[in-house]
Design an enzyme around this catalytic site. Structure first.
Site, short mmCIF file in Angstrom:
data_model
loop_
_atom_site.label_atom_id
_atom_site.label_comp_id
_atom_site.label_asym_id
_atom_site.label_seq_id
_atom_site.Cartn_x
_atom_site.Cartn_y
_atom_site.Cartn_z
CG ASP A 83 -22.26 -3.35 27.05
OD1 ASP A 83 -23.36 -3.76 27.48
OD2 ASP A 83 -21.20 -3.37 27.71
CE LYS A 84 -25.07 4.16 20.62
NZ LYS A 84 -23.70 4.67 20.36
#
Length: 304
Positions: free
Chosen positions: A137-138
């Site tokens: 995930d970012k």
């Protein structure tokens, strides 16, 4: 061009095809799937259908996604390289970096940085995701491995698919656990009330297994190591939110964020693979990022 296929199980019978596929392929929006149907890029038993078609048991669905060729720019950025050879590169990803180009992120991703650093990356995942075997995930930091050639990519992809890769994360969670170690075996699917979230649910879900152990305890928080045996979207975040102990800073899944974390404090700490060329077992470890270490330091000060 990407091609996907799947067979409908009895439990999914009677669901509209666009709704079903949006649940199965979480990277594809329902509107995008409807466009594919309208353009005859989705077939059922080799026949075209419309978006209102309701699937039945044993239907064979085929999806074709034709990616538009677009040049991804090589952009010089700092990379925290853990390991590199002629076949693979392993980095300790920053927490604010998207892995591959997506809407709103075209020239500031890991792929952009890799293209500036590496002469060649595997082409299996197309022009937008060269070399990318798995994702984070970012706002999750830590170990990310990329393949420099197609042979390495295929080997690594098979290792992830067969779950022979060992993946360990560190997470700081809210509250204190009742057990020093344990196993969470709770299926995860898309949240029926919010399509941007995942949730533990019985129907329209896939098995998800996380094993944890406590690393360090604080007054109202706990540092844990989590080994994930499956790779569901947001798995650790969803599992610990379900237990009532969301990851610190993860407001999407209910964290109070009393420590003022700027992101979810989740870090891919250790990765064990077989080298795609030599077959040698390799273990990589990545140091926690400064923001994570800073909050741990403050918690340790409070213990004194």
């Amino acid at each position: 061009m990407e091609e996907h296929s799947l067979k409908v199980e009895a439990k999914d019978q009677g669901i509209r095809i666009d709704k079903f596929l949006a649940s199965e392929y979480q990277d594809l929006s329902r509107s995008f799937i409807q466009t594919l149907i309208e353009n005859n890029k989705i077939t059922v038993n080799e026949n075209t259908v419309d978006k209102s078609y309701k699937i039945t048991k044993n239907d064979f669905i085929k999806i074709i996604i034709e990616e538009k060729e677009s040049e991804i720019k090589a952009v010089e950025m700092d990379l925290d390289i853990v390991y590199e050879d002629q076949d693979i590169i392993v980095i300790n990803k920053e927490a604010d970096r998207v892995v591959h180009p997506a809407p709103g992120h075209h020239n500031d991703t890991i792929v952009n940085a890799l293209l500036a650093h590496v002469d060649n990356l595997s082409a299996i995942n197309g022009v937008k995701r060269p070399g990318i075997v798995h994702r984070l995930d970012k706002d999750t930091s830590g170990l990310l491995i990329a393949a420099k050639n197609d042979k390495s990519h295929k080997s690594l992809a098979q290792q992830f698919k067969s779950r022979s890769v060992e993946k360990y994360y560190y997470a700081l969670i809210e509250g204190n656990l009742a057990y020093e170690k344990g196993k969470i075996d709770a299926p995860i699917g898309r949240d029926p009330n919010n399509r941007k979230k995942m949730a533990v649910r019985k129907r329209r879900s896939k098995r998800a297994v996380s094993r944890f152990k406590i690393i360090e305890e604080f007054k109202n928080h706990t540092l844990i190591q989590v080994k994930i045996e499956t790779g569901r979207t947001h798995q650790i975040r969803v599992h610990f939110s379900y237990l009532g102990h969301p990851v610190v800073g993860d407001q999407k899944y209910g964290a109070k964020n009393d420590l003022n974390a700027q992101r979810q404090l989740l870090h891919a700490k250790k990765l064990i693979i077989k080298h795609p060329a030599t077959g040698e077992k390799m273990k990589f470890e990545a140091e926690l990022k400064e923001d994570f270490k800073g909050i741990l330091a403050k918690l340790r000060e409070q213990k004194i």
